[in-house]
Design an enzyme around this catalytic site. Structure first.
Site, PDB file in Angstrom:
ATOM      1  N   ASP A  32       0.693  -0.988  -0.073  1.00  0.00           N
ATOM      2  CA  ASP A  32       0.115   0.027  -0.042  1.00  0.00           C
ATOM      3  C   ASP A  32       1.051   1.388  -0.127  1.00  0.00           C
ATOM      4  O   ASP A  32       2.029   1.143   0.576  1.00  0.00           O
ATOM      5  CB  ASP A  32      -0.839  -0.241   1.353  1.00  0.00           C
ATOM      6  CG  ASP A  32      -2.144   0.765   1.146  1.00  0.00           C
ATOM      7  OD1 ASP A  32      -2.000   1.914   0.996  1.00  0.00           O
ATOM      8  OD2 ASP A  32      -3.004   0.203   1.283  1.00  0.00           O
ATOM      9  N   SER A 125     -16.768  -3.034  -9.582  1.00  0.00           N
ATOM     10  CA  SER A 125     -17.842  -2.202  -8.944  1.00  0.00           C
ATOM     11  C   SER A 125     -19.171  -2.515  -9.772  1.00  0.00           C
ATOM     12  O   SER A 125     -19.012  -2.548 -11.095  1.00  0.00           O
ATOM     13  CB  SER A 125     -17.340  -0.986  -9.041  1.00  0.00           C
ATOM     14  OG  SER A 125     -18.668   0.010  -8.538  1.00  0.00           O
ATOM     15  N   TYR A 150     -13.868   7.192 -13.123  1.00  0.00           N
ATOM     16  CA  TYR A 150     -13.680   6.185 -12.117  1.00  0.00           C
ATOM     17  C   TYR A 150     -14.324   4.915 -12.378  1.00  0.00           C
ATOM     18  O   TYR A 150     -13.768   3.721 -12.500  1.00  0.00           O
ATOM     19  CB  TYR A 150     -14.180   6.605 -10.499  1.00  0.00           C
ATOM     20  CG  TYR A 150     -14.504   5.247  -9.730  1.00  0.00           C
ATOM     21  CD1 TYR A 150     -13.231   4.788  -9.221  1.00  0.00           C
ATOM     22  CD2 TYR A 150     -15.547   4.909  -9.213  1.00  0.00           C
ATOM     23  CE1 TYR A 150     -13.526   3.633  -8.206  1.00  0.00           C
ATOM     24  CE2 TYR A 150     -15.753   3.672  -8.576  1.00  0.00           C
ATOM     25  CZ  TYR A 150     -14.558   3.019  -8.179  1.00  0.00           C
ATOM     26  OH  TYR A 150     -14.978   1.924  -7.478  1.00  0.00           O
ATOM     27  N   LYS A 154     -12.727   1.151 -13.874  1.00  0.00           N
ATOM     28  CA  LYS A 154     -13.343  -0.396 -13.555  1.00  0.00           C
ATOM     29  C   LYS A 154     -13.909  -1.068 -14.972  1.00  0.00           C
ATOM     30  O   LYS A 154     -13.362  -2.373 -15.036  1.00  0.00           O
ATOM     31  CB  LYS A 154     -14.595  -0.347 -12.739  1.00  0.00           C
ATOM     32  CG  LYS A 154     -14.094   0.309 -11.241  1.00  0.00           C
ATOM     33  CD  LYS A 154     -12.957  -0.504 -10.879  1.00  0.00           C
ATOM     34  CE  LYS A 154     -12.757  -0.066  -9.296  1.00  0.00           C
ATOM     35  NZ  LYS A 154     -11.589  -0.466  -8.771  1.00  0.00           N
ATOM     36  N   LEU A 201     -22.997   7.878   1.526  1.00  0.00           N
ATOM     37  CA  LEU A 201     -24.105   7.902   2.551  1.00  0.00           C
ATOM     38  C   LEU A 201     -23.699   7.589   3.985  1.00  0.00           C
ATOM     39  O   LEU A 201     -23.733   8.380   4.878  1.00  0.00           O
ATOM     40  CB  LEU A 201     -25.140   7.102   1.986  1.00  0.00           C
ATOM     41  CG  LEU A 201     -26.434   7.042   2.846  1.00  0.00           C
ATOM     42  CD1 LEU A 201     -27.069   8.698   2.797  1.00  0.00           C
ATOM     43  CD2 LEU A 201     -27.438   6.118   2.437  1.00  0.00           C
TER      44      LEU A 201
HETATM   45  P1  NAD Z   1      -9.737   2.656   0.141  1.00  0.00           P
HETATM   46  O1  NAD Z   1      -9.305   3.509  -0.334  1.00  0.00           O
HETATM   47  O2  NAD Z   1     -10.247   2.361   1.602  1.00  0.00           O
HETATM   48  O3  NAD Z   1      -8.505   1.500  -0.188  1.00  0.00           O
HETATM   49  C1  NAD Z   1      -7.726   1.655  -1.385  1.00  0.00           C
HETATM   50  C2  NAD Z   1      -6.108   1.367  -0.732  1.00  0.00           C
HETATM   51  O4  NAD Z   1      -5.388   1.348  -2.081  1.00  0.00           O
HETATM   52  C3  NAD Z   1      -6.075   2.582  -0.112  1.00  0.00           C
HETATM   53  O5  NAD Z   1      -5.113   1.885   1.349  1.00  0.00           O
HETATM   54  C4  NAD Z   1      -4.816   3.365  -0.620  1.00  0.00           C
HETATM   55  O6  NAD Z   1      -3.555   3.960  -0.036  1.00  0.00           O
HETATM   56  C5  NAD Z   1      -4.300   2.262  -1.882  1.00  0.00           C
HETATM   57  N1  NAD Z   1      -3.642   2.618  -2.998  1.00  0.00           N
HETATM   58  C6  NAD Z   1      -4.320   3.558  -3.831  1.00  0.00           C
HETATM   59  N2  NAD Z   1      -3.405   3.583  -5.064  1.00  0.00           N
HETATM   60  C7  NAD Z   1      -2.415   2.982  -4.882  1.00  0.00           C
HETATM   61  C8  NAD Z   1      -1.190   2.693  -5.567  1.00  0.00           C
HETATM   62  N3  NAD Z   1      -1.148   3.259  -6.774  1.00  0.00           N
HETATM   63  N4  NAD Z   1      -0.362   2.083  -4.932  1.00  0.00           N
HETATM   64  C9  NAD Z   1      -0.206   1.424  -3.691  1.00  0.00           C
HETATM   65  N5  NAD Z   1      -1.618   1.528  -2.921  1.00  0.00           N
HETATM   66  C10 NAD Z   1      -2.573   2.195  -3.518  1.00  0.00           C
HETATM   67  O7  NAD Z   1     -10.801   1.959  -0.827  1.00  0.00           O
HETATM   68  P2  NAD Z   1     -11.856   0.697  -0.402  1.00  0.00           P
HETATM   69  O8  NAD Z   1     -13.277   1.165  -0.058  1.00  0.00           O
HETATM   70  O9  NAD Z   1     -11.195  -0.341   0.392  1.00  0.00           O
HETATM   71  O10 NAD Z   1     -11.836   0.032  -1.816  1.00  0.00           O
HETATM   72  C11 NAD Z   1     -10.988  -0.876  -2.148  1.00  0.00           C
HETATM   73  C12 NAD Z   1     -11.188  -1.010  -3.670  1.00  0.00           C
HETATM   74  O11 NAD Z   1     -12.608  -1.766  -4.101  1.00  0.00           O
HETATM   75  C13 NAD Z   1     -10.816  -0.147  -4.844  1.00  0.00           C
HETATM   76  O12 NAD Z   1     -10.353  -0.602  -5.889  1.00  0.00           O
HETATM   77  C14 NAD Z   1     -12.233   0.298  -5.056  1.00  0.00           C
HETATM   78  O13 NAD Z   1     -12.423   1.065  -6.214  1.00  0.00           O
HETATM   79  C15 NAD Z   1     -13.116  -0.888  -5.099  1.00  0.00           C
HETATM   80  N6  NAD Z   1     -14.435  -0.589  -4.728  1.00  0.00           N
HETATM   81  C16 NAD Z   1     -14.939   0.175  -3.507  1.00  0.00           C
HETATM   82  C17 NAD Z   1     -16.264   0.403  -3.336  1.00  0.00           C
HETATM   83  C18 NAD Z   1     -16.836   1.068  -2.233  1.00  0.00           C
HETATM   84  O14 NAD Z   1     -17.736   1.559  -2.005  1.00  0.00           O
HETATM   85  N7  NAD Z   1     -15.934   1.273  -1.133  1.00  0.00           N
HETATM   86  C19 NAD Z   1     -17.263  -0.141  -4.335  1.00  0.00           C
HETATM   87  C20 NAD Z   1     -16.889  -0.666  -5.475  1.00  0.00           C
HETATM   88  C21 NAD Z   1     -15.485  -1.035  -5.557  1.00  0.00           C
HETATM   89  N1  UFG Z   2     -26.820  10.091  -0.677  1.00  0.00           N
HETATM   90  C1  UFG Z   2     -27.306  11.040   0.001  1.00  0.00           C
HETATM   91  N2  UFG Z   2     -26.664  11.832   0.637  1.00  0.00           N
HETATM   92  C2  UFG Z   2     -25.307  11.616   0.641  1.00  0.00           C
HETATM   93  C3  UFG Z   2     -24.752  10.788   0.087  1.00  0.00           C
HETATM   94  C4  UFG Z   2     -25.493   9.797  -0.576  1.00  0.00           C
HETATM   95  O1  UFG Z   2     -28.573  10.878  -0.150  1.00  0.00           O
HETATM   96  O2  UFG Z   2     -24.754  12.668   1.390  1.00  0.00           O
HETATM   97  C5  UFG Z   2     -27.702   8.973  -1.435  1.00  0.00           C
HETATM   98  C6  UFG Z   2     -27.082   8.840  -2.875  1.00  0.00           C
HETATM   99  O3  UFG Z   2     -27.735   9.776  -3.802  1.00  0.00           O
HETATM  100  C7  UFG Z   2     -27.306   7.447  -3.266  1.00  0.00           C
HETATM  101  C8  UFG Z   2     -27.274   6.754  -1.969  1.00  0.00           C
HETATM  102  O4  UFG Z   2     -27.203   7.533  -1.087  1.00  0.00           O
HETATM  103  O5  UFG Z   2     -28.892   7.253  -3.318  1.00  0.00           O
HETATM  104  C9  UFG Z   2     -25.795   5.856  -1.832  1.00  0.00           C
HETATM  105  O6  UFG Z   2     -24.934   6.934  -2.102  1.00  0.00           O
HETATM  106  P1  UFG Z   2     -23.079   6.716  -2.195  1.00  0.00           P
HETATM  107  O7  UFG Z   2     -22.599   7.818  -2.502  1.00  0.00           O
HETATM  108  O8  UFG Z   2     -23.017   6.130  -0.597  1.00  0.00           O
HETATM  109  O9  UFG Z   2     -22.994   5.276  -3.052  1.00  0.00           O
HETATM  110  P2  UFG Z   2     -23.300   5.110  -4.730  1.00  0.00           P
HETATM  111  O10 UFG Z   2     -24.167   4.077  -4.740  1.00  0.00           O
HETATM  112  O11 UFG Z   2     -23.749   6.320  -5.010  1.00  0.00           O
HETATM  113  O12 UFG Z   2     -21.979   4.585  -5.016  1.00  0.00           O
HETATM  114  C10 UFG Z   2     -21.097   3.814  -4.638  1.00  0.00           C
HETATM  115  C11 UFG Z   2     -19.496   4.134  -4.620  1.00  0.00           C
HETATM  116  C12 UFG Z   2     -19.223   3.773  -6.060  1.00  0.00           C
HETATM  117  C13 UFG Z   2     -19.792   2.603  -6.626  1.00  0.00           C
HETATM  118  C14 UFG Z   2     -21.033   2.238  -6.181  1.00  0.00           C
HETATM  119  C15 UFG Z   2     -21.553   0.665  -6.715  1.00  0.00           C
HETATM  120  O13 UFG Z   2     -19.153   5.471  -4.272  1.00  0.00           O
HETATM  121  O14 UFG Z   2     -17.689   3.856  -6.313  1.00  0.00           O
HETATM  122  O15 UFG Z   2     -21.522   2.493  -4.987  1.00  0.00           O
HETATM  123  O16 UFG Z   2     -20.778   0.148  -6.020  1.00  0.00           O
HETATM  124  F1  UFG Z   2     -19.290   2.152  -7.954  1.00  0.00           F
END
Ligand code: NAD
Ligand code: UFG
Length: 337
Positions: A32, A125, A150, A154, A201
């Protein structure tokens, strides 16, 4: 014993997955660069599991650093979380997002190829389903559009990994399409720790509950959903983490490319999540109705059959438990890790 490399293992989903991997008896190596996480997360993983692991503070963009990890360890498979993930920021900084996520993945694949490690579980995602598919989302639906850079990273990385398999059938690729991960580990030691004002959210509500933020802005109450607010498939991060264990076991035993949804199959509205959190923290939380957020869709939830049939996995936690565990983490760590 061969090891599992976890890129982005200090992050939200990565740290929970590392706990499950260690508890299942795997040896792990974490890479990381702490661009969106803190070293304390690693201490917490050790505290929960009582186990140690090797850690490399390295950037995926630096090929020689990535190769060093493979050179110094016998890595049998990679779980690849590392990436930037803020949708809004990706619109402002598309080049940084494409570079970090796509070039980072290409560097990783090159290092893997050089050291003959051909098994990868990738964090994709639900965003790859774009805006035109009907719910529930099924893995066979078209996934060639998104609404932001973003999301396109993916879409593109999924394509790159499919092409890598076509070029060499010895690869094993599992594309895990996460829905909306929330909650935290039962210990309250690890959880989501976003920088600045949260975009998502659940962490936003958590900061309203601590009093750091005044009120939740509900982005639209005129959607075609039961209460007019957006509906998503929220999944407990520990369920998501165990899904990786099943995906890893699958990848270790099969070659090919499989995309698999990790969700609960159940949609909850913004108001449902707010009320679940109110129940968890024992107080009413203020909210104001705001306009819709650009790029948002009304409803998003998973078809979960494939995860069950292919990986033998299904989510077990309900929304109330996600809220309770999330609040437990926030309450114990009001200023993050
Ligand atoms: P996060 O930001 O908490 O974790 C990602 C980690 O990757 C961090 O610790 C960051 O420091 C590290 N990182 C980023 N770029 C790097 C690089 N170039 N080299 C080394 N380390 C690097 O995010 P998360 O919520 O744990 O998400 C993990 C993965 O899942 C991501 O790829 C994200 O896009 C994907 N994902 C997350 C969500 C969500 O809602 N959290 C939804 C769908 C997909
Ligand atoms: N929302 C609010 N207020 C806020 C934040 C969000 O009303 O302050 C609502 C949004 O409009 C949506 C729901 O809450 O209806 C969820 O929103 P999030 O931002 O928590 O999540 P999203 O579904 O928009 O997106 C998330 C991640 C994306 C990922 C996607 C599907 O942020 O990276 O889920 O995995 F692609």
């Amino acid at each position: 014993m061969s090891k599992i490399l976890v890129t982005g293992g200090a992050g939200f989903i990565g740290s929970h997955t590392c706990v499950e991997l260690l508890e299942a008896g795997h040896e792990i190596v974490i890479l990381d660069n702490f661009s969106n996480s803190k070293p304390e997360a690693l201490n917490r993983i050790k505290k929960i599991t009582g186990k140690d692991f090797k850690f490399y503070e390295a950037d995926l963009l630096n090929l020689s650093d990535v190769e060093k990890v493979f050179k110094e360890n016998d890595i049998s498979a990679v779980i690849h979380f590392a990436g930037l993930k803020a949708v809004g920021e990706s619109v402002q900084k598309p080049v940084e997002y494409y570079h970090n996520n796509i070039t980072g993945t290409l560097m990783l694949i090159q290092a893997m190829r050089k050291y003959n490690c051909k098994k990868i579980v990738f964090s994709s995602s639900a965003t790859v389903y774009g805006v035109n598919n009907p719910v529930p989302y099924v893995e066979t639906m078209p996934t060639n559009s998104s609404t932001n850079p973003y999301g396109y990273t993916k879409v593109m990385i999924e394509q790159i990994l499919k092409d890598v398999y076509v070029s060499d059938n010895n690869w094993s690729v599992v594309l895990l399409r996460y829905f909306n991960p929330i909650g935290a580990h039962k210990s309250g030691l690890i959880g989501e720790d976003p920088n600045g004002i949260p975009n998502n959210l659940f962490p936003y509500i958590a900061q309203v509950a601590t009093g750091k933020l005044e009120a939740l802005g509900v982005f639209g109450n005129d959607y075609d959903t039961p209460d007019g607010t957006g509906v998503r498939d929220y999944i407990h991060v520990v369920d998501l983490a165990t899904g990786h264990l099943n995906a890893l076991n699958y990848a270790l035993e099969h070659n090919g490319v499989e995309a698999v949804n990790l969700g609960t199959g159940k949609g909850s509205s913004v108001m449902d999540v707010l009320h679940a959190f109110e129940k968890a923290c024992g107080k009413e939380l203020p909210y104001v109705i705001k306009p819709r957020r650009a790029g948002d869709i009304a409803t998003c939830y998973a078809d979960t059959h494939k995860a069950k049939e292919l990986l033998g996995w299904e989510a077990k936690y309900q929304l109330d438990e996600m809220a309770a565990d999330g609040w437990n983490f926030t309450k114990n760590n009001p200023n993050g890790l």
